[in-house]
Design a protein around this motif. Structure first.
Motif, short mmCIF file in Angstrom:
data_model
loop_
_atom_site.label_atom_id
_atom_site.label_comp_id
_atom_site.label_asym_id
_atom_site.label_seq_id
_atom_site.Cartn_x
_atom_site.Cartn_y
_atom_site.Cartn_z
N UNK A 192 11.75 -5.65 -3.69
CA UNK A 192 10.95 -5.13 -2.58
C UNK A 192 11.16 -3.65 -2.36
N UNK A 193 12.36 -3.16 -2.68
CA UNK A 193 12.65 -1.74 -2.46
C UNK A 193 13.40 -1.18 -3.66
N UNK A 194 13.43 0.12 -3.75
CA UNK A 194 14.10 0.78 -4.86
C UNK A 194 15.60 0.55 -4.82
N UNK A 195 16.16 0.54 -3.62
CA UNK A 195 17.61 0.36 -3.53
C UNK A 195 18.01 -1.04 -3.97
N UNK A 196 17.12 -2.02 -3.81
CA UNK A 196 17.41 -3.36 -4.32
C UNK A 196 17.51 -3.38 -5.83
N UNK B 87 0.82 -1.21 0.00
CA UNK B 87 0.00 0.00 0.00
C UNK B 87 0.85 1.25 0.00
N UNK B 88 2.03 1.18 0.61
CA UNK B 88 2.92 2.33 0.64
C UNK B 88 3.71 2.51 -0.65
N UNK B 89 3.52 1.62 -1.62
CA UNK B 89 4.23 1.76 -2.89
C UNK B 89 5.58 1.10 -2.89
N UNK B 90 5.91 0.25 -1.90
CA UNK B 90 7.22 -0.37 -1.84
C UNK B 90 7.32 -1.51 -2.83
#
Length: 448
Positions: free
Chosen positions: A20-24, A10-13
Motif C-alpha cells: 500500500x505504501x513505499x515504506x511497506x 489516484x494519489x499514486x499510493x
C-alpha cells in the motif's frame, strides 16, 4: 476528512505492486534480506550435516529467506515454507514474521489456527529432538538430567510458546486494530456523505423557503397595490369627468383618492416593517436545523395572524361603491370566526375579484356572496356584462395577468377549491371554497 481507496490509488499510493505504501515495500525488502542472510548462514551447517555441498546449502538458504518478501500478499506461503524448513533449523526470523503476518491478515481464523498449530508442533518436535541429541552427546560421566523424563518436554514447551506465542498474539491484536480503524474510517466517510446530503437538503429547504417568502410578499404587494391603486385610478377618472360640472363631488372624490393613497402607503409600510423585523443579522449565531422548522412554523403562524379578515368585507365593498360601482354583498349562514389564514385568504380573493371588475368591467353590477358552512367558507364574486353606454369612463387600467394566478395559489395552498370563468350572460364569476381546518393550521397544532 478521510481518504478512500480510490483516492489513495489516484494519489499514486497503490502503485507498488501489493504494497500500500513505499515504506511497506522497503520494510519487507529489508526483512527478506535479513532473513535470506540468516537462512544462508544456517544453510552452511545444514549442508554439512546432510553431507551436501555448502554452496547448495547457501543458495537454498537465500531462496528460502527471500520468501519473506511476499508476506503481505501470501502469508500462508511464508508460514508453510517456515514449517517445511523447521527440521533444517533455519528460518527463525521467517517463522516469527510469518506467524505475525498470518495473524494480522484477513485469512480465516480456522486456517490461522491450523497453520499456527502446525508451526508450534513442528518447532516443539525439532526442539525436543535437538535437546535430546545435545544431552546424549554431552561429555559428562553420569548426566544428572534424564532425557526421557519430564525435563526435555517441559523446556521444549516453554521454548516453543516463547517463540511462537508473542508474534501470533501481537498479529491478532494488530489485525483487530486495523479492522477497527478501517471500520471507523468507513463510518467517517459515511458520516461525511450524510452531512453533505443534509447540507444540500438544508440549502434546498432554505432556497424553497426564500422562494415561498418571495411569492408571499409578491402576492401581498400585488393585492395591496393593485386594489388601492385601481380604485385611485377609477376615482381620478371620475374626478376628471366631474371636476367642471360638480365641484363638490370632485372635492369628495379627491378626498377619497387621498384616503386610499394613505391606506395603501400604510399597508406597504407595515409589510416593509415586518420585513425589517425579520431581517437576518449580519453575523448570525449557529442555529440547529430543528430550530429552523420551528421558526418557520412560528413565522407562518404569525403571518397568518396579520392582515384583514371577513369583517372588513363591507368596507371593501363600500370603497368600490364610492368608486361608482354597484356592489351587493350577500352573507349566507351564521357569521362565525374562522382561522386567520382562512379569513385573510377569503378577503384577498374578494378584493382581487373586485379589482378585476374595475379593470375589465367598469360600471358592471357586482354581487358578492359569502356563505358560512360547517367546516368551510365559500365566497363568490360575479359581475354582469360591461355596460356599453358612452357615459362609462374608460380608466385604461393595466393588467399583469397575475390576479387569477395569485388567487388560485392562495386557495390551493389551504386545500381549497378555486373556479373562475365567464358566465352565460357575458359577465365573469370567481368562486372559491376554503376549509376552516387548513393543512397549515393542522400542522401548527401538531407542532404545538
Amino acid at each position: 476528512m478521510t481518504t478512500t481507496g480510490a483516492e489513495r490509488d489516484a494519489d499514486g499510493v497503490g502503485n507498488w505492486w501489493w504494497w500500500g505504501r513505499r515504506r511497506g515495500a522497503v520494510l519487507d525488502g529489508g526483512l527478506a534480506l535479513v532473513s535470506a542472510v540468516e537462512c544462508a548462514l544456517e544453510g552452511v551447517g545444514s549442508a554439512e550435516q546432510a553431507s551436501l555441498p555448502v554452496p547448495l546449502g547457501v543458495l537454498f538458504g537465500l531462496a528460502v529467506g527471500s520468501v519473506l518478501l511476499v508476506r503481505r500478499r501470501w502469508p500462508i506461503v511464508v508460514v508453510l515454507v517456515s514449517i517445511a524448513v523447521t527440521p533444517a533449523e533455519m528460518g527463525f526470523l521467517m517463522g516469527i514474521v510469518g506467524l505475525y503476518s498470518l495473524a494480522a491478515s484477513e485469512v480465516p481464523r480456522r486456517i490461522t489456527a491450523l497453520l499456527a498449530g502446525m508451526s508450534t508442533l513442528a518447532v516443539f518436535v525439532v526442539t525436543v529432538v535437538r535437546m535430546r541429541q545435545d544431552i546424549a552427546h554431552a561429555d559428562v560421566g553420569e548426566p544428572d538430567i534424564d532425557p526421557s523424563g519430564w525435563y526435555v518436554p517441559v523446556v521444549a514447551v516453554f521454548m516453543t510458546l516463547g517463540l511462537n506465542a508473542p508474534p501470533l498474539l501481537f498479529g491478532l491484536y494488530i489485525g483487530a486494530r486495523r479492522r477497527l480503524m478501517e471500520s471507523l474510517r468507513e463510518r467517517a466517510d459515511s458520516l461525511e456523505q450524510e452531512l453533505s446530503l443534509l447540507a444540500d437538503r438544508a440549502e434546498q429547504r432554505a432556497q424553497w423557503a426564500r422562494q415561498e417568502e418571495r411569492t408571499r410578499i409578491a402576492r401581498e404587494m400585488h393585492d395591496v397595490v393593485a386594489h388601492r391603486v385601481s380604485l385611485m385610478v377609477v376615482h381620478a377618472a371620475a374626478l376628471q369627468a366631474v371636476a367642471l360640472k360638480d365641484p363638490q363631488k370632485a372635492v369628495k372624490n379627491a378626498a377619497l383618492v387621498g384616503d386610499m393613497g394613505r391606506q395603501a402607503l400604510t399597508e406597504l409600510r407595515e409589510m416593509l416593517g415586518v420585513l425589517r423585523e425579520d431581517a437576518v443579522p449580519a453575523a448570525p449565531a449557529p442555529v440547529p436545523l430543528a430550530a429552523v422548522g420551528r421558526a418557520a412554523a412560528a413565522a407562518a403562524e404569525a403571518a397568518a395572524d396579520d392582515g384583514p379578515c371577513l369583517d372588513a368585507l363591507e368596507d371593501l365593498c363600500e370603497q368600490s361603491r364610492l368608486a361608482g360601482a354597484v356592489v351587493e354583498l350577500v352573507v349566507l349562514g351564521d357569521a362565525r370566526a374562522h382561522p386567520p389564514e382562512v379569513e385573510r385568504t377569503a378577503y384577498r380573493v374578494v378584493q382581487e375579484a373586485l379589482t378585476n371588475v374595475h379593470k375589465h368591467a367598469a360600471g358592471a353590477e357586482v354581487v358578492v356572496r359569502l356563505a358560512h358552512r360547517d367546516g368551510e367558507v365559500a365566497m363568490q364574486v360575479e359581475n354582469g356584462p360591461c355596460p356599453t353606454d358612452a357615459g362609462a369612463a374608460d380608466v385604461r387600467l393595466p393588467s399583469g395577468g397575475n390576479g387569477l394566478v395569485g388567487m388560485r395559489e392562495r386557495v390551493l395552498r389551504l386545500g381549497g377549491v378555486f373556479v373562475a370563468g365567464a358566465t352565460d350572460a357575458g359577465g365573469f364569476r370567481v368562486s372559491a371554497v376554503l376549509p376552516t381546518v387548513t393543512p397549515l393550521s393542522g400542522g401548527a397544532a401538531a407542532l404545538r
